[in-house]
Design a protein around this motif. Structure first.
Motif, PDB file in Angstrom:
ATOM      1  N   ASP A 258     -10.837  -4.770 -20.173  1.00 63.61           N
ATOM      2  CA  ASP A 258      -9.504  -4.518 -20.745  1.00 63.61           C
ATOM      3  C   ASP A 258      -8.548  -5.650 -20.365  1.00 63.61           C
ATOM      4  O   ASP A 258      -7.531  -5.423 -19.724  1.00 63.61           O
ATOM      5  CB  ASP A 258      -9.015  -3.161 -20.221  1.00 63.61           C
TER       6      ASP A 258
ATOM      7  N   GLY B  39      -8.933   7.572 -16.987  1.00 58.33           N
ATOM      8  CA  GLY B  39      -9.081   6.930 -15.689  1.00 58.33           C
ATOM      9  C   GLY B  39      -8.978   7.925 -14.559  1.00 58.33           C
ATOM     10  O   GLY B  39      -9.926   8.654 -14.252  1.00 58.33           O
ATOM     11  N   ARG B  40      -7.777   8.003 -13.957  1.00 55.79           N
ATOM     12  CA  ARG B  40      -7.586   8.750 -12.715  1.00 55.79           C
ATOM     13  C   ARG B  40      -7.953  10.221 -12.796  1.00 55.79           C
ATOM     14  O   ARG B  40      -8.370  10.798 -11.790  1.00 55.79           O
ATOM     15  CB  ARG B  40      -6.144   8.561 -12.233  1.00 55.79           C
TER      16      ARG B  40
ATOM     17  N   LYS C  85      -6.613  -7.555 -22.216  1.00 57.80           N
ATOM     18  CA  LYS C  85      -5.364  -7.646 -22.987  1.00 57.80           C
ATOM     19  C   LYS C  85      -4.900  -9.095 -23.168  1.00 57.80           C
ATOM     20  O   LYS C  85      -3.826  -9.486 -22.730  1.00 57.80           O
ATOM     21  CB  LYS C  85      -4.249  -6.823 -22.334  1.00 57.80           C
TER      22      LYS C  85
ATOM     23  N   LYS D 245     -14.797   1.056 -19.018  1.00 57.83           N
ATOM     24  CA  LYS D 245     -13.688   0.100 -19.113  1.00 57.83           C
ATOM     25  C   LYS D 245     -13.331  -0.422 -17.728  1.00 57.83           C
ATOM     26  O   LYS D 245     -13.171   0.342 -16.789  1.00 57.83           O
ATOM     27  CB  LYS D 245     -12.472   0.780 -19.753  1.00 57.83           C
TER      28      LYS D 245
ATOM     29  N   SER E  47       0.637   3.254 -24.231  1.00 64.34           N
ATOM     30  CA  SER E  47       0.909   4.645 -23.848  1.00 64.34           C
ATOM     31  C   SER E  47       2.149   4.792 -22.972  1.00 64.34           C
ATOM     32  O   SER E  47       2.554   5.906 -22.670  1.00 64.34           O
ATOM     33  CB  SER E  47      -0.303   5.195 -23.083  1.00 64.34           C
TER      34      SER E  47
ATOM     35  N   HIS F 120     -11.058  -3.409 -15.289  1.00 63.77           N
ATOM     36  CA  HIS F 120     -10.066  -4.478 -15.113  1.00 63.77           C
ATOM     37  C   HIS F 120     -10.693  -5.360 -14.041  1.00 63.77           C
ATOM     38  O   HIS F 120     -10.524  -5.110 -12.844  1.00 63.77           O
ATOM     39  CB  HIS F 120      -8.721  -3.909 -14.635  1.00 63.77           C
TER      40      HIS F 120
ATOM     41  N   TRP G 294       0.714  10.882 -20.118  1.00 66.84           N
ATOM     42  CA  TRP G 294      -0.554  11.539 -20.389  1.00 66.84           C
ATOM     43  C   TRP G 294      -0.352  12.737 -21.304  1.00 66.84           C
ATOM     44  O   TRP G 294       0.685  13.400 -21.243  1.00 66.84           O
ATOM     45  CB  TRP G 294      -1.180  12.041 -19.077  1.00 66.84           C
TER      46      TRP G 294
ATOM     47  N   GLN H 252       3.322   5.711 -17.024  1.00 67.75           N
ATOM     48  CA  GLN H 252       2.188   6.206 -17.813  1.00 67.75           C
ATOM     49  C   GLN H 252       2.512   7.593 -18.377  1.00 67.75           C
ATOM     50  O   GLN H 252       3.101   8.419 -17.682  1.00 67.75           O
ATOM     51  CB  GLN H 252       0.922   6.271 -16.937  1.00 67.75           C
TER      52      GLN H 252
ATOM     53  N   ASP I  71     -10.865   2.076 -12.692  1.00 66.28           N
ATOM     54  CA  ASP I  71      -9.852   1.241 -12.037  1.00 66.28           C
ATOM     55  C   ASP I  71      -9.954   1.341 -10.523  1.00 66.28           C
ATOM     56  O   ASP I  71      -9.058   1.836  -9.840  1.00 66.28           O
ATOM     57  CB  ASP I  71      -8.458   1.631 -12.545  1.00 66.28           C
TER      58      ASP I  71
HETATM   59  P1  BMP Z   1      -5.309   6.485 -16.376  1.00 66.08           P
HETATM   60  O1  BMP Z   1      -6.074   7.505 -17.221  1.00 66.08           O
HETATM   61  O2  BMP Z   1      -5.676   6.527 -14.946  1.00 66.08           O
HETATM   62  O3  BMP Z   1      -3.844   6.520 -16.635  1.00 66.08           O
HETATM   63  O4  BMP Z   1      -5.838   5.039 -16.841  1.00 66.08           O
HETATM   64  C1  BMP Z   1      -5.592   4.542 -18.125  1.00 66.08           C
HETATM   65  C2  BMP Z   1      -6.278   3.206 -18.338  1.00 66.08           C
HETATM   66  O5  BMP Z   1      -6.036   2.782 -19.670  1.00 66.08           O
HETATM   67  C3  BMP Z   1      -5.800   2.085 -17.435  1.00 66.08           C
HETATM   68  O6  BMP Z   1      -6.911   1.260 -17.132  1.00 66.08           O
HETATM   69  C4  BMP Z   1      -4.815   1.307 -18.277  1.00 66.08           C
HETATM   70  O7  BMP Z   1      -4.811  -0.067 -17.976  1.00 66.08           O
HETATM   71  C5  BMP Z   1      -5.336   1.527 -19.687  1.00 66.08           C
HETATM   72  N1  BMP Z   1      -4.293   1.570 -20.741  1.00 66.08           N
HETATM   73  C6  BMP Z   1      -3.280   2.527 -20.727  1.00 66.08           C
HETATM   74  O8  BMP Z   1      -3.214   3.363 -19.832  1.00 66.08           O
HETATM   75  N2  BMP Z   1      -2.364   2.512 -21.746  1.00 66.08           N
HETATM   76  C7  BMP Z   1      -2.395   1.631 -22.764  1.00 66.08           C
HETATM   77  O9  BMP Z   1      -1.573   1.722 -23.672  1.00 66.08           O
HETATM   78  C8  BMP Z   1      -3.417   0.673 -22.781  1.00 66.08           C
HETATM   79  C9  BMP Z   1      -4.364   0.661 -21.760  1.00 66.08           C
HETATM   80  O10 BMP Z   1      -5.330  -0.236 -21.792  1.00 66.08           O
END
Ligand code: BMP
Length: 262
Positions: free
Chosen positions: A92, A233-234, A94, A61, A155, A63, A215, A213, A39
């Motif tokens: 991605d 991602g991050r 969606k 993946k 998520s 965007h 995690w 988000q 990203d």
């Molecule tokens: P990160 O690990 O930095 O939070 O990134 C997660 C990636 O997964 C982002 O690109 C986000 O668009 C995607 N994503 C998500 O986080 N949760 C979902 O439920 C679906 C996703 O596509």
């Protein structure tokens, strides 16, 4: 009879689906279940990232609509890297509209996604007729597309993808097994080993980003929640040493996957 979920055992089943056949071959030969979410907003940043992490990923993946300097040279470079280092290009996007609009979004506009993406994400919210239109488009045209993932569960905190939603999403997928390779989910949402279960929301150090988000650890995502592929991602892209972190996630992800007991 108990289903055995080892990749070795699932290989034949998975190979009936063109996307999964491709992915499983990469996963087994590179020994990785890591998909990195790139990203980043500049093409040079993405290319630099891929040059560091290509050995550790099965999928990249993107965007594509967050990139500020999109070009077809960038796509060509990505395709060359993907070919050479064996990973799939995952947009991605969606998709979540009527079939006709999804078709236009897939084939037209600036990004012409179907011309380069091997896989995309599709929301099930618009119903399975839209998924069937989508499949017809992909099957009747010469595209890079091998299949798609349905979003069964998001998520994010407060997501509406709960109650009946993941279950109904699975029902849609079962109708198009040649086209739908699996799911984006938090917990393995179905008991069928011929699908792959991809999960975002993975970070070994942090639990949230303050913007919804959520995690959890690799151990939780793969061992407890029983997903196959981790999307990170991050945790990787913002690391001091991106290459070392990608390797650490890939190693931990793979060892969780192969040591899973079911
Ligand atoms: P990160 O690990 O930095 O939070 O990134 C997660 C990636 O997964 C982002 O690109 C986000 O668009 C995607 N994503 C998500 O986080 N949760 C979902 O439920 C679906 C996703 O596509």
């Amino acid at each position: 009879r108990a289903i055995c979920w080892s990749l070795e055992n699932r290989k034949l089943l998975l190979s009936k689906n063109p996307l999964n056949k491709h992915i499983i071959e990469i996963m087994m030969s590179k020994q990785t279940n890591l998909c990195v979410a790139a990203d980043l907003t500049k093409t040079s940043e993405i290319i630099e990232l891929v040059q560091k992490i290509h050995s550790f990923i099965c999928a990249l993946k993107l965007h594509i609509d967050i990139i500020e300097d999109f070009s077809w040279d960038f796509i060509t470079s990505l395709q060359t890297l993907a070919q050479e280092h064996k990973f799939v290009l995952f947009e991605d996007r969606k998709f979540a509209d009527i079939g006709k609009t999804m078709e236009l979004q897939l084939n037209k506009g600036i990004y012409k996604i179907s011309s380069w993406a091997n896989m995309v994400t599709v929301h099930s919210v618009a119903g399975d007729a839209t998924i069937s239109t989508f499949r017809e488009v992909v099957e009747n045209q010469n595209t890079a597309m091998e299949g798609c993932l349905l979003i069964a569960e998001l998520s994010t905190e407060g997501a509406l993808t709960r109650d009946f939603y993941p279950k109904e999403t699975v029902e849609f997928a079962k109708k198009y097994p040649n086209f739908v390779g699996g799911f984006i989910c938090q917990k393995r949402c179905h008991d069928d080993p011929s699908f792959l279960y991809w999960t975002p929301g993975v970070n070994q150090e942090q639990r949230g980003d303050g913007a919804g988000q959520q995690w959890r650890s690799i151990q939780q995502a793969v061992t407890q929640d029983k997903n196959d592929i981790i999307i990170v991602g991050r945790a990787i892209t913002s690391a001091q040493d991106v290459k070392a972190e990608a390797e650490r996630y890939a190693t931990a992800g793979w060892s969780s996957l192969i040591s899973r007991s079911d």
